[in-house]
Structure formats: C-alpha cells, structure tokens
Write a protein that holds these residues in place. Structure first.
Motif, short mmCIF file in Angstrom:
data_model
loop_
_atom_site.label_atom_id
_atom_site.label_comp_id
_atom_site.label_asym_id
_atom_site.label_seq_id
_atom_site.Cartn_x
_atom_site.Cartn_y
_atom_site.Cartn_z
N LEU A 131 40.25 36.46 22.22
CA LEU A 131 40.99 37.01 23.36
C LEU A 131 40.68 38.50 23.54
CD1 LEU A 131 44.46 35.26 22.87
CD2 LEU A 131 42.71 34.75 24.58
N SER A 132 40.49 39.20 22.42
CA SER A 132 40.14 40.62 22.52
C SER A 132 38.78 40.79 23.18
CB SER A 132 40.15 41.25 21.13
OG SER A 132 41.43 41.19 20.55
N ARG A 133 37.82 39.92 22.78
CA ARG A 133 36.51 40.00 23.42
C ARG A 133 36.61 39.69 24.91
NH1 ARG A 133 34.95 37.36 18.61
NH2 ARG A 133 34.96 35.34 19.68
N THR A 138 36.53 41.32 30.50
CA THR A 138 37.23 41.39 31.79
C THR A 138 37.38 42.84 32.25
OG1 THR A 138 38.42 39.35 31.30
CG2 THR A 138 39.35 40.78 32.99
N ALA A 139 37.74 43.72 31.29
CA ALA A 139 37.89 45.13 31.65
C ALA A 139 36.57 45.73 32.12
CB ALA A 139 38.44 45.91 30.45
N GLU A 140 35.48 45.39 31.42
CA GLU A 140 34.17 45.92 31.81
C GLU A 140 33.74 45.38 33.17
OE1 GLU A 140 30.65 48.15 31.52
OE2 GLU A 140 32.63 48.26 30.57
N ALA A 145 32.96 46.27 38.93
CA ALA A 145 33.33 45.91 40.29
C ALA A 145 33.84 47.13 41.04
CB ALA A 145 34.38 44.80 40.28
N ALA A 146 34.68 47.93 40.36
CA ALA A 146 35.21 49.13 41.01
C ALA A 146 34.09 50.14 41.30
CB ALA A 146 36.28 49.77 40.12
N GLU A 147 33.14 50.26 40.35
CA GLU A 147 32.04 51.19 40.57
C GLU A 147 31.19 50.76 41.76
OE1 GLU A 147 31.20 53.98 39.16
OE2 GLU A 147 32.75 54.06 37.63
N ALA A 195 32.28 38.56 42.54
CA ALA A 195 31.85 37.81 41.37
C ALA A 195 32.31 38.46 40.07
CB ALA A 195 30.34 37.67 41.35
N LEU A 196 32.42 39.78 40.06
CA LEU A 196 32.80 40.49 38.85
C LEU A 196 34.30 40.58 38.66
CD1 LEU A 196 30.26 43.46 38.92
CD2 LEU A 196 30.33 41.60 37.26
N SER A 197 35.04 40.62 39.73
CA SER A 197 36.48 40.84 39.63
C SER A 197 37.22 39.53 39.54
CB SER A 197 36.99 41.63 40.85
OG SER A 197 38.40 41.74 40.78
#
Length: 328
Positions: A131-133, A138-140, A145-147, A195-197
């Motif tokens: 779950l941590s991975r 997900t955070a990356e 996506a934001a970038e 696709a990323l988000s």
C-alpha cells in the motif's frame, strides 16, 4: 510394544494421524505385561506420552485411565494384598498423566497460534509495504499530471489563444496548421493528465467513473455511446479499478480518433472471480496484430500488473471489440 511402535507408530505420529486401533493394541500389550510382571507398570512413563500422540485429548484421557487401572484390576484377581497400594499409585499416576498431557497439548496449541499470528503479521507487513508503494506511485502520478497540466496544457492553450488573436478567421494556412497542431497536442496532454490522475475514482465508484467517461466521449465526439453494468457491483482493489478505468479511457479515445464509428457500447460485468470491461464500436476496424500503436501495448502492460488480460477483436464489417478482464 517397541516393535509395534517402530513399525507403525512412528510413521503415524510423524504424519499426525491418530490411530485408535494402534492405541488399543498397545493398551492390550501393556495390560498383558503388568498382569504377568507387575514391575512392567514402570512402562507408564513411556506409554502415557505415546497415548497422547496416538489419540485426541478426550480419547487419550480415557486411555491413560485404562492404562493405570490395568495393574489394580489384575491385583484383584492375582495379588489381592497389593490392590490398595497399587490403586493409590494408579490414581496419582492417572491424574499426573492427564495433567501433563493436557499441559503439553496446550503448549503445542499456543505454539501453533503464535506461528499463525507471526504469519499474519508478516502478511500485514507485506500489505502495508504494498500500500505504501501504491500510495507513492499514486502521488508521483498526480504530481506528473499536475506538472503536465500546468506547463504543457497551459502552454498549448496560450499558443492557440495567441494565434487566434493574430488571425481570428485562420485564413493563413500556416497559422491554421499551427492552431490544429497545438490543439492536437493539447488533446494529447489532456489525455496524459487523465491517464495519470486517478481522480475520477476518488469521487465515486468504478461504474460511475466509467459512466462519466462514456458521457464525455459521447459529448465530445458526437458518437452515440452507452454503458451497461451487470453482476453484483462490489468494491475492487484500487489497482484493478485504475486498470479498468484507464482501459475504458484508452479504448474510447481510440474509437474517437480512429474508428469513424456511429455507435459505441461499454459493458462492465462483475463475475464471481473477475471483472470484465468490454468496449465495442461499429467502426472501420484494423489489424489487431498492428494495433500496438493505438495504446494497446500500454493497456496490456497495465493489465499484466494486476494479473489481468486484454483481448482485441477487429473486423472491417463488425468493428472493434476490446475486452479487459482482471481478477477480483
């Protein structure tokens, strides 16, 4: 008794297979021994542990009592003067043997319970690590996506605005071509952001997220599209839901860009051990062997990460069917 244990008993004990017949045979042999030679009663030190190895707790308790009463019963017939002392010894021996066997079994059960708890702890640690991975991935993905949204997408939007301000009617062919190119790349960047988000799943269930994609596809492309959900809807692992949602996005994007279809249909089928996503269109079709350029290789890679599979069928007469199945 030793031969009987060596030939049959050891194998049954190692296999943890209780044997009432073997236990009865050992008790008969022991009773015979103490009847003929009373000093054989010392064999109880080895017989009582063996009884607990050959039978369950209740049966073993009965066996211990029977083994200890063998000598007093024989005394009643052959040695009446020894009956009293041997009965006292048998009572103490039976009580001590039952207590000792019960204590040993409890120790074994506690050891097995600790082993089970250790296994559960290891499994929990592995799940926390997984779950941590996933959270890190997900955070990356959200950061990327934001970038893309804040740089490429905004930049293409600004280019389109500036070009249209210079030539609102787009009469200049080079400016018109530049605007078309910028719009295509803007669409690509928005597809990358989508696709990323994983945000479509954050605001509802998988069917509602897929339905939003279908509605958006119909609105943007003008192609009739519908979603049908079958089976008992249930919550899936996040990784499986993301794979299915991205597959729906990619398949609908291919329909919009390449199929020239009049109609598309999406099926989300919940089965007992898996979930299938099927996207069909009545477009022009293609050669499935040459379809990796349509994003299907990435779709297959994502499905493989969750032990899923992708099937593609395409024909110029019937259109294209993309099916993604993941275990759940």
């Amino acid at each position: 008794m030793a031969v009987l244990h060596a030939v049959f008993g050891r194998r049954l004990v190692r296999a943890d297979r209780p044997s009432g017949r073997l236990l009865a045979a050992q008790l008969v042999l022991f009773a015979t021994a103490v009847t003929l030679v009373p000093e054989s009663n010392w064999l109880l030190f080895g017989l009582i542990p063996l009884i607990f190895q050959l039978a369950g707790l209740r049966t073993a308790m009965v066996g211990v009592v029977l083994a200890n009463t063998a000598l007093p019963v024989s005394d009643l017939i052959l040695r009446p003067e020894a009956f009293g002392p041997d009965l006292v010894i048998a009572t103490i021996s039976a009580a001590a043997g039952i207590w000792l066997g019960f204590w040993i079994i409890r120790v074994i059960e506690q050891s097995q319970e600790r082993h089970r708890l250790n296994q559960e702890l290891e499994a929990s640690r592995a799940e926390v690590a997984r779950l941590s991975r996933e959270a890190g991935v997900t955070a990356e993905r959200s950061r990327l996506a934001a970038e893309i949204h804040d740089t490429l997408a905004q930049g293409f939007t600004s280019i389109i605005t500036l070009l249209q301000a210079a030539d609102p009617e787009l009469k200049d062919e080079k400016i018109a071509l530049a605007v078309r190119t910028a719009r295509e790349n803007l669409a690509e960047s928005r597809s990358l952001v989508a696709a990323l988000s994983p945000s479509p799943l954050a605001s509802g269930s998988l069917p509602s997220a897929v339905r939003r994609q279908v509605d958006r596809f119909a609105e943007e492309s003008g192609v009739r599209a519908g979603l049908r959900v079958t089976g008992d809807e249930r919550e899936l692992p996040t990784a499986a839901e993301v794979v299915l949602l991205r597959a729906a996005q990619e398949a609908l994007t291919n329909v919009r860009r390449h199929a020239s279809a009049r109609e598309a249909a999406v099926l989300l089928a919940y089965g007992p051990g898996s979930v299938r996503l099927v996207v069909r269109d009545d477009g022009c079709g293609f050669e499935p062997g040459a379809a990796d350029g349509y994003g299907l290789s990435g779709m297959r890679a994502r499905a493989k990460q969750v032990s899923g599979a992708v099937t593609v069928r395409s024909d110029p007469d019937t259109g294209t069917t993309v099916e993604v199945e993941v275990p759940a």
